[in-house]
Design a protein around this motif. Structure first.
Motif, PDB file in Angstrom:
ATOM      1  N   ILE A  84       0.862  -1.178   0.000  1.00 21.58           N
ATOM      2  CA  ILE A  84       0.000   0.000   0.000  1.00 21.58           C
ATOM      3  C   ILE A  84       0.901   1.232   0.000  1.00 21.58           C
ATOM      4  N   ASN A  85       0.819   2.034  -1.051  1.00 23.53           N
ATOM      5  CA  ASN A  85       1.691   3.205  -1.164  1.00 23.53           C
ATOM      6  C   ASN A  85       1.353   4.284  -0.151  1.00 23.53           C
ATOM      7  N   ASN A  86       0.073   4.578   0.020  1.00 26.78           N
ATOM      8  CA  ASN A  86      -0.266   5.695   0.887  1.00 26.78           C
ATOM      9  C   ASN A  86      -1.553   5.451   1.655  1.00 26.78           C
ATOM     10  N   CYS A  87      -2.616   5.203   0.965  1.00 22.14           N
ATOM     11  CA  CYS A  87      -3.942   5.186   1.573  1.00 22.14           C
ATOM     12  C   CYS A  87      -4.629   3.857   1.287  1.00 22.14           C
ATOM     13  N   LEU A  88      -4.982   3.126   2.338  1.00 23.88           N
ATOM     14  CA  LEU A  88      -5.675   1.851   2.175  1.00 23.88           C
ATOM     15  C   LEU A  88      -7.019   2.051   1.481  1.00 23.88           C
ATOM     16  N   GLY A  89      -7.724   3.127   1.820  1.00 23.15           N
ATOM     17  CA  GLY A  89      -9.013   3.409   1.179  1.00 23.15           C
ATOM     18  C   GLY A  89      -8.883   3.543  -0.331  1.00 23.15           C
ATOM     19  N   CYS A  90      -7.857   4.256  -0.788  1.00 24.52           N
ATOM     20  CA  CYS A  90      -7.613   4.396  -2.235  1.00 24.52           C
ATOM     21  C   CYS A  90      -7.277   3.041  -2.844  1.00 24.52           C
ATOM     22  N   ALA A  91      -6.407   2.292  -2.165  1.00 26.92           N
ATOM     23  CA  ALA A  91      -5.982   0.986  -2.686  1.00 26.92           C
ATOM     24  C   ALA A  91      -7.167   0.036  -2.843  1.00 26.92           C
ATOM     25  N   ILE A  92      -8.085   0.055  -1.894  1.00 26.74           N
ATOM     26  CA  ILE A  92      -9.267  -0.801  -2.005  1.00 26.74           C
ATOM     27  C   ILE A  92     -10.197  -0.273  -3.094  1.00 26.74           C
ATOM     28  N   ASN A 138     -15.229   6.699  -1.407  1.00 24.38           N
ATOM     29  CA  ASN A 138     -14.443   6.412  -2.599  1.00 24.38           C
ATOM     30  C   ASN A 138     -13.410   7.508  -2.869  1.00 24.38           C
ATOM     31  N   LYS A 139     -13.670   8.694  -2.370  1.00 24.29           N
ATOM     32  CA  LYS A 139     -12.770   9.833  -2.560  1.00 24.29           C
ATOM     33  C   LYS A 139     -12.290  10.315  -1.195  1.00 24.29           C
ATOM     34  N   HIS A 140     -11.258  11.132  -1.219  1.00 27.83           N
ATOM     35  CA  HIS A 140     -10.757  11.706   0.033  1.00 27.83           C
ATOM     36  C   HIS A 140     -11.712  12.786   0.530  1.00 27.83           C
ATOM     37  N   TYR A 141     -12.372  12.483   1.607  1.00 27.54           N
ATOM     38  CA  TYR A 141     -13.124  13.467   2.375  1.00 27.54           C
ATOM     39  C   TYR A 141     -12.564  13.363   3.780  1.00 27.54           C
ATOM     40  N   SER A 142     -12.081  14.440   4.328  1.00 29.23           N
ATOM     41  CA  SER A 142     -11.469  14.398   5.652  1.00 29.23           C
ATOM     42  C   SER A 142     -12.490  14.445   6.778  1.00 29.23           C
ATOM     43  N   LYS A 143     -13.646  15.045   6.504  1.00 33.22           N
ATOM     44  CA  LYS A 143     -14.645  15.231   7.557  1.00 33.22           C
ATOM     45  C   LYS A 143     -16.017  14.794   7.061  1.00 33.22           C
ATOM     46  N   LEU A 144     -16.819  14.375   7.987  1.00 30.85           N
ATOM     47  CA  LEU A 144     -18.199  14.010   7.663  1.00 30.85           C
ATOM     48  C   LEU A 144     -18.923  15.197   7.030  1.00 30.85           C
ATOM     49  N   THR A 145     -18.665  16.372   7.534  1.00 30.20           N
ATOM     50  CA  THR A 145     -19.347  17.563   7.016  1.00 30.20           C
ATOM     51  C   THR A 145     -18.865  17.968   5.628  1.00 30.20           C
ATOM     52  N   ASP A 146     -17.756  17.384   5.152  1.00 30.02           N
ATOM     53  CA  ASP A 146     -17.293  17.637   3.784  1.00 30.02           C
ATOM     54  C   ASP A 146     -18.097  16.845   2.749  1.00 30.02           C
ATOM     55  N   LEU A 147     -18.734  15.775   3.205  1.00 29.56           N
ATOM     56  CA  LEU A 147     -19.529  14.954   2.276  1.00 29.56           C
ATOM     57  C   LEU A 147     -20.726  15.739   1.766  1.00 29.56           C
ATOM     58  N   PRO A 148     -21.087  15.551   0.511  1.00 28.62           N
ATOM     59  CA  PRO A 148     -22.342  16.139   0.041  1.00 28.62           C
ATOM     60  C   PRO A 148     -23.498  15.624   0.900  1.00 28.62           C
ATOM     61  N   LEU A 149     -24.511  16.412   1.056  1.00 31.61           N
ATOM     62  CA  LEU A 149     -25.653  16.049   1.899  1.00 31.61           C
ATOM     63  C   LEU A 149     -26.257  14.710   1.474  1.00 31.61           C
ATOM     64  N   GLU A 150     -26.340  14.473   0.183  1.00 29.32           N
ATOM     65  CA  GLU A 150     -26.866  13.200  -0.321  1.00 29.32           C
ATOM     66  C   GLU A 150     -26.027  12.023   0.192  1.00 29.32           C
ATOM     67  N   ALA A 151     -24.714  12.194   0.234  1.00 30.80           N
ATOM     68  CA  ALA A 151     -23.821  11.134   0.720  1.00 30.80           C
ATOM     69  C   ALA A 151     -23.982  10.937   2.229  1.00 30.80           C
TER      70      ALA A 151
END
Length: 162
Positions: free
Chosen positions: A13-21, A58-71
């Motif tokens: 894993i180069n950097n981020c497990l979430g990205c790798a998955i 699926n993408k880098h979101y650092s905070k829950l509040t950064d997610l679009p409301l739909e997400a």
């Protein structure tokens, strides 16, 4: 860094497990159980606890509040569905959920079933996560437990993808 999934398979894993998955470079045991435009869901990559489910962006979101409301709404709906599936199939009756926010990392949510063995060994408090994880990594990589985890993964996959 080299990480082993719960079946003992090595992944660089180069950097981020979430990205790798998310991009298929790392395959969790039981594979990805569900994927949509916002999230992917899998059994925890390293900790062999039956029903320990991770919902990761699926993408880098650092905070829950950064997610679009739909997400945000979708996330709560997915948590509800997964807990209902795990309860319906007698995997566990109670759960600890935790959202982890980190800069430059995939926001993710843990659904950790509270199995009887956890309560017997570590008590009722959820602040023993590190000890529970270490115990599971050292003691639960048995063929029987991995088969149960795979069975649970298949149930979740089937029910979420209806």
């Amino acid at each position: 860094m080299i990480l082993k999934n719960i079946a003992g398979e090595d992944y660089n894993i180069n950097n981020c497990l979430g990205c790798a998955i998310s991009n298929g470079e790392a395959i969790p045991f039981g594979n990805i159980l569900y994927k949509d435009e916002f999230f992917h869901i899998e059994q925890d990559f390293e900790v062999p606890i039956n029903g320990f489910i991770i919902i990761s962006c699926n993408k880098h979101y650092s905070k829950l509040t950064d997610l679009p409301l739909e997400a945000q709404h979708k996330l709560i709906n997915l948590v509800n569905k997964i807990i209902n599936i795990l309860t319906k199939h007698n995997i566990a009756e109670h759960f600890t959920t935790l959202i982890e926010e980190r800069p430059n990392y995939h926001l993710h949510l843990w659904i950790l079933p509270r199995h009887n063995w956890m309560i017997e060994k570590f008590g009722n408090a959820s602040n023993h996560y590190a000890e529970i994880s270490k115990y599971a990594i050292n003691n639960l990589k048995t063929k029987e437990n991995l088969n149960e985890i795979l069975k649970t993964c298949n149930i979740i996959k089937s029910e979420l993808n209806k």
